[in-house]
Structure formats: structure tokens, C-alpha cells
Design an enzyme around this catalytic site. Structure first.
Site, mmCIF file in Angstrom:
data_model
loop_
_atom_site.group_PDB
_atom_site.id
_atom_site.type_symbol
_atom_site.label_atom_id
_atom_site.label_comp_id
_atom_site.label_asym_id
_atom_site.label_seq_id
_atom_site.Cartn_x
_atom_site.Cartn_y
_atom_site.Cartn_z
ATOM 1 N N GLY A 156 0.851 -1.187 0.000
ATOM 2 C CA GLY A 156 0.000 0.000 0.000
ATOM 3 C C GLY A 156 0.885 1.234 0.000
ATOM 4 O O GLY A 156 1.953 1.245 -0.614
ATOM 5 N N ARG A 157 0.425 2.269 0.720
ATOM 6 C CA ARG A 157 1.200 3.525 0.763
ATOM 7 C C ARG A 157 2.609 3.280 1.305
ATOM 8 O O ARG A 157 3.602 3.658 0.689
ATOM 9 C CB ARG A 157 0.471 4.550 1.649
ATOM 10 C CG ARG A 157 -0.780 5.135 1.037
ATOM 11 C CD ARG A 157 -1.546 5.941 2.061
ATOM 12 N NE ARG A 157 -2.121 5.079 3.067
ATOM 13 C CZ ARG A 157 -3.420 4.826 3.202
ATOM 14 N NH1 ARG A 157 -4.285 5.423 2.420
ATOM 15 N NH2 ARG A 157 -3.854 4.009 4.138
ATOM 16 N N ILE A 158 2.693 2.617 2.473
ATOM 17 C CA ILE A 158 4.015 2.435 3.101
ATOM 18 C C ILE A 158 4.834 1.409 2.307
ATOM 19 O O ILE A 158 6.034 1.598 2.101
ATOM 20 C CB ILE A 158 3.869 2.006 4.580
ATOM 21 C CG1 ILE A 158 3.064 3.067 5.351
ATOM 22 C CG2 ILE A 158 5.241 1.817 5.232
ATOM 23 C CD1 ILE A 158 2.626 2.640 6.741
ATOM 24 N N ARG A 238 1.400 -4.795 12.272
ATOM 25 C CA ARG A 238 0.741 -5.091 13.543
ATOM 26 C C ARG A 238 1.177 -6.480 13.997
ATOM 27 O O ARG A 238 1.370 -7.392 13.172
ATOM 28 C CB ARG A 238 -0.790 -5.088 13.400
ATOM 29 C CG ARG A 238 -1.435 -3.715 13.285
ATOM 30 C CD ARG A 238 -1.338 -2.904 14.579
ATOM 31 N NE ARG A 238 -2.006 -1.611 14.481
ATOM 32 C CZ ARG A 238 -1.432 -0.479 14.069
ATOM 33 N NH1 ARG A 238 -0.149 -0.474 13.717
ATOM 34 N NH2 ARG A 238 -2.123 0.651 14.040
ATOM 35 N N GLU A 267 1.075 -5.145 23.413
ATOM 36 C CA GLU A 267 2.006 -4.016 23.562
ATOM 37 C C GLU A 267 1.692 -3.263 24.846
ATOM 38 O O GLU A 267 0.521 -2.996 25.098
ATOM 39 C CB GLU A 267 1.904 -3.095 22.345
ATOM 40 C CG GLU A 267 2.398 -3.784 21.085
ATOM 41 C CD GLU A 267 2.401 -2.875 19.851
ATOM 42 O OE1 GLU A 267 2.014 -1.706 19.947
ATOM 43 O OE2 GLU A 267 2.801 -3.371 18.789
ATOM 44 N N HIS A 286 7.231 0.023 18.847
ATOM 45 C CA HIS A 286 6.197 0.589 17.955
ATOM 46 C C HIS A 286 6.479 2.076 17.646
ATOM 47 O O HIS A 286 5.682 2.959 17.967
ATOM 48 C CB HIS A 286 4.806 0.414 18.590
ATOM 49 C CG HIS A 286 3.698 0.471 17.587
ATOM 50 N ND1 HIS A 286 2.536 -0.244 17.702
ATOM 51 C CD2 HIS A 286 3.564 1.185 16.437
ATOM 52 C CE1 HIS A 286 1.736 0.014 16.682
ATOM 53 N NE2 HIS A 286 2.344 0.882 15.892
HETATM 54 P P1 NAP Z 1 -2.551 0.850 2.963
HETATM 55 O O1 NAP Z 1 -2.122 1.927 2.039
HETATM 56 O O2 NAP Z 1 -4.016 0.617 3.164
HETATM 57 O O3 NAP Z 1 -1.846 -0.509 2.491
HETATM 58 C C1 NAP Z 1 -2.190 -1.750 2.964
HETATM 59 C C2 NAP Z 1 -1.947 -2.773 1.866
HETATM 60 O O4 NAP Z 1 -2.205 -4.070 2.403
HETATM 61 C C3 NAP Z 1 -2.856 -2.581 0.649
HETATM 62 O O5 NAP Z 1 -2.092 -2.451 -0.493
HETATM 63 C C4 NAP Z 1 -3.722 -3.831 0.619
HETATM 64 O O6 NAP Z 1 -3.904 -4.269 -0.727
HETATM 65 C C5 NAP Z 1 -2.884 -4.841 1.412
HETATM 66 N N1 NAP Z 1 -3.744 -5.828 2.082
HETATM 67 C C6 NAP Z 1 -4.844 -5.629 2.809
HETATM 68 N N2 NAP Z 1 -5.370 -6.786 3.222
HETATM 69 C C7 NAP Z 1 -4.567 -7.761 2.716
HETATM 70 C C8 NAP Z 1 -4.593 -9.177 2.776
HETATM 71 N N3 NAP Z 1 -5.556 -9.823 3.426
HETATM 72 N N4 NAP Z 1 -3.595 -9.841 2.159
HETATM 73 C C9 NAP Z 1 -2.634 -9.189 1.476
HETATM 74 N N5 NAP Z 1 -2.569 -7.850 1.380
HETATM 75 C C10 NAP Z 1 -3.515 -7.140 1.990
HETATM 76 O O7 NAP Z 1 -1.973 1.105 4.418
HETATM 77 P P2 NAP Z 1 -0.606 1.815 4.840
HETATM 78 O O8 NAP Z 1 -0.832 3.257 5.070
HETATM 79 O O9 NAP Z 1 0.476 1.395 3.912
HETATM 80 O O10 NAP Z 1 -0.398 1.136 6.285
HETATM 81 C C11 NAP Z 1 -0.317 -0.262 6.410
HETATM 82 C C12 NAP Z 1 -0.370 -0.683 7.867
HETATM 83 O O11 NAP Z 1 0.860 -0.373 8.508
HETATM 84 C C13 NAP Z 1 -1.409 0.019 8.735
HETATM 85 O O12 NAP Z 1 -2.694 -0.584 8.612
HETATM 86 C C14 NAP Z 1 -0.860 -0.094 10.127
HETATM 87 O O13 NAP Z 1 -1.373 -1.218 10.777
HETATM 88 C C15 NAP Z 1 0.632 -0.264 9.900
HETATM 89 N N6 NAP Z 1 1.418 0.889 10.386
HETATM 90 C C16 NAP Z 1 2.325 0.701 11.382
HETATM 91 C C17 NAP Z 1 3.092 1.767 11.819
HETATM 92 C C18 NAP Z 1 4.104 1.592 12.906
HETATM 93 O O14 NAP Z 1 4.306 2.532 13.669
HETATM 94 N N7 NAP Z 1 4.778 0.474 12.995
HETATM 95 C C19 NAP Z 1 2.920 3.041 11.270
HETATM 96 C C20 NAP Z 1 1.989 3.185 10.259
HETATM 97 C C21 NAP Z 1 1.235 2.098 9.826
HETATM 98 P P3 NAP Z 1 -5.171 -5.140 -1.166
HETATM 99 O O15 NAP Z 1 -6.364 -4.436 -0.587
HETATM 100 O O16 NAP Z 1 -5.108 -5.165 -2.644
HETATM 101 O O17 NAP Z 1 -4.969 -6.503 -0.573
HETATM 102 C C1 GLV Z 2 0.692 3.183 13.701
HETATM 103 O O1 GLV Z 2 0.926 2.057 13.993
HETATM 104 C C2 GLV Z 2 -0.377 3.570 12.848
HETATM 105 O O2 GLV Z 2 -1.183 2.712 12.471
HETATM 106 O O3 GLV Z 2 -0.456 4.771 12.533
#
Ligand code: NAP
Ligand code: GLV
Length: 328
Positions: A156-158, A238, A267, A286
């Protein structure tokens, strides 16, 4: 009368100021201690808006108490801490903070990948603890990142931002999503694989999906067994996406080489958790989005979402459009 808002933790002053000007607001002032559940249960009863963090569980039982709640604004992109279906049923809007944290989280994910591959934390401890006796050919040797194959689960975005960093390290980049992204494939030279093939081919596997019923335990014993013995697993999405018991066993018996973890099923992770005893684990608290600028932007975006909802406007980052339809 101004709308009533409860904020579940001390937030940056710029975000607090925006809310204070428009609302009758109360904030749980402590930075290090999450708001106790009893207080949240009490406060939610008569507020119009709740501003919360990923540390709060906003479940149906809690939402049932709310008499006039219009919006739950989460200061995070992930919103698995909120029962969105229960909120939608009640016409409560749920918002999140996508985009502003993308680059910062991709930076951290790549930093964790490098740190795990090259044993940076272990090596730094080695020096501080006075164990460094001499230069030696195979001392603290790790895995090469440059030119290796990266597998991104959840592009996705990240995930895309991570791929851009990996290109600078001449990595071959595979990805797995439920849907393909032809534009990203073309622009970044990415190759689509099903999950099992990606796990077999990648030297580094980075997990970046949201945490949902579908991604819970997405990586378990079977998936880990498909990975190379020299592979490194990075999870900055997560905790529950990777089964921790299976991961512990895979790391201990050499099924995979190492893991870098920014997130955990519980956590904070208990200091005596078996994963923390393994030398081939790099564990972080985190901190994916934890730069001063990004956390401030997230706090401000969550404030904007909240205020838009309370003003009767459709919030910019609405997770449940079905609740908006119910309110309209
Ligand atoms: P995003 O843009 O919504 O990207 C998520 C990607 O995951 C999408 O491309 C989606 O594609 C794919 N996905 C969803 N369900 C799936 C499945 N069952 N199997 C395979 N792929 C799947 O979200 P983002 O902004 O990149 O953020 C992603 C996640 O990172 C967040 O939801 C959050 O939990 C985590 N995060 C963690 C931190 C941290 O501090 N560690 C910070 C920010 C975010 P499809 O729908 O085509 O499957
Ligand atoms: C952090 O984990 C977030 O989902 O923004």
C-alpha cells in the site's frame, strides 16, 4: 453550546489548540500511562467526539454506553483497535490519519531491515559491554542487503514508499496484495507473486498489511517454513499478523535467520517474553511513525478529522462511509 470532546492522551499543543478553540474539551494529561478503561467508560457517555490512540480498545461494549457520540478520531492510520462495524451500526464516524506518516514509517522499516540484517544492535552492545577483543574474519557477520530480493506483503502507501528505498539498494522487489498494482509494477519494476512464492523467493520479507480478520496469523509455522534459512522477517504493521509462537520457534531452530519487529501481539511486550531472549531479534517499541514532525502532523490531522465531523462536514479521512450515509 460547544461540542464536548474527550482526548485520551496528551497530544501536541498545536492539535490541542485547534480542538480547544471549537470544543469543550477534556484530555487525559499523562503521556506514559494510557487512560484507564473505567475513565474511558465514564467519559464516553456524554461526549460528542472521542480523540483516541491505537492503545485504546474502542469496542462495542464501550460504544454502547455513548449517548451522543458522533465521531471517533484515531491518531493512527491503522484502526484495528476500533470495532468499526459497531460504530457504523450506531452512525458513529471513524477516522484515521493516512499518508502523513508514510515516509517516516518506510524509513523506520528500512532502518529495521538494515539493523537486523547487519546485526547493528547486537554489535553496538558488543562494544559497550567490553566484549570486543579483535577484528576477526567472521565476527558479527550478517546478510547483504544490496542486491538482495525483498518481498513486500501489503504493497500500500508504506509498502510502495519502502520499495522506493529498496530500489536505491539495487534490490529485486516482489510484492503480494489481494489485488495487483500494474502502475507500481511498471514504475518501480515490481514483480507480483502469490504469498507462498514470495516467501520462498525473498531474502527479506516485510509485512505491511493492516491487521484484519483476514491477516490475523497470516504468517504462521507453515509460511515461515517456506522461507529461506538465511531470510529476515520484518514486521512494522501489527503484531497479530505474525504468529509469535511460530516465529519464536522458527528463529530458535534456524528455520529463518532473524526478525526485526516494531509491533507485537501485546504491547508493550513483556520484558521476559521469549522473543526478547533471542539474539537474532531486533525489537522496537512501535516507533514506525515516531518523528517529531510526523507525530505532530498525525495529531493535527486527527484534530481536523474530529472537527470536520463535529461541524457536520464529511471528514477527509473517513474509514466508514456507511456511517456517514446513516448520519445524512
Ligand atoms: P494501505 O495503504 O491501506 O496498504 C495496505 C496494503 O495491504 C494494501 O495495499 C492492501 O492491498 C494490502 N492488504 C490488505 N489486506 C490484505 C490481505 N488480506 N492480504 C494481502 N494484502 C492485503 O496502508 P498503509 O498506510 O500502507 O499502512 C499499512 C499498515 O501499517 C497500517 O494498517 C498499520 O497497521 C501499519 N502501520 C504501522 C506503523 C508503525 O508505527 N509500525 C505506522 C503506520 C502504519 P489489497 O487491498 O489489494 O490486498
Ligand atoms: C501506527 O501504527 C499507525 O497505524 O499509525
Amino acid at each position: 453550546m460547544k461540542p464536548k470532546v474527550f482526548i485520551t492522551r496528551k497530544i501536541p499543543s498545536s492539535a490541542w489548540e485547534q480542538i480547544r478553540q471549537a470544543c469543550d474539551v477534556e484530555m487525559w494529561e499523562q503521556e506514559d500511562t494510557p487512560v484507564p478503561r473505567e475513565i474511558l467508560e465514564e467519559k464516553i457517555v456524554d461526549v460528542d467526539g472521542l480523540y483516541c490512540l491505537l492503545t485504546e480498545t474502542i469496542d462495542e461494549e464501550l460504544l454502547r454506553r455513548a449517548k451522543r457520540l458522533k465521531v471517533v478520531s484515531n491518531m493512527a492510520v491503522g484502526y484495528n483497535n476500533i470495532d468499526v462495524a459497531a460504530a457504523s451500526k450506531r452512525g458513529i464516524l471513524v477516522t484515521n490519519t493516512p499518508g502523513v506518516l508514510t515516509e517516516t514509517t518506510a524509513d523506520l522499516t528500512f532502518a529495521l531491515l538494515l539493523a537486523t540484517a547487519r546485526r547493528i544492535v547486537e554489535a553496538a552492545d558488543y562494544v559497550r559491554e567490553g566484549r570486543w577483543k579483535t577484528w576477526s574474519p567472521m565476527l558479527l557477520t550478517g546478510q547483504d542487503v544490496y542486491g538482495a530480493t525483498l518481498g513486500i506483503v501489503g504493497l500500500g502507501r508504506i509498502g510502495e514508499a519502502l520499495a522506493k528505498r529498496a530500489k536505491g539498494f539495487a534490490m529485486r522487489i516482489l510484492y503480494y496484495n489481494r489485488s495487483r498494482k500494474p502502475q507500481a509494477e511498471e514504475e518501480l519494476g515490481l514483480e507480483y507473486r502469490d504469498l507462498h512464492t514470495l516467501l520462498q523467493e525473498a531474502d527479506f520479507v516485510c509485512i505491511l498489511t493492516p491487521y484484519t480478520a483476514e491477516t490475523k496469523d497470516l504468517i504462521g509455522a507453515r509460511e515461515l517454513s517456506l522461507m529461506k534459512k538465511t531470510a529476515v522477517l520484518i514486521n512494522s504493521a501489527r503484531g497479530g499478523i505474525v504468529n509469535e509462537q511460530a516465529l519464536y520457534e522458527a528463529l530458535q531452530n534456524g528455520t529463518i535467520w532473524a526478525a526485526g519487529l516494531d509491533v507485537f501481539a501485546e504491547e508493550p511486550i513483556a520484558p521476559d517474553h521469549p522473543l526478547l531472549r533471542l539474539p537474532n531479534v531486533v525489537a522496537l517499541p512501535h516507533i514506525g511513525s515516531a518523528s517529531i514532525r510526523t507525530r505532530t502532523k498525525m495529531a493535527e490531522l486527527a484534530a481536523q478529522n474530529l472537527l470536520q465531523a463535529l461541524n457536520g462536514e464529511r471528514p477527509a479521512h473517513l474509514v466508514n462511509p456507511e456511517a456517514w450515509d446513516r448520519q445524512a
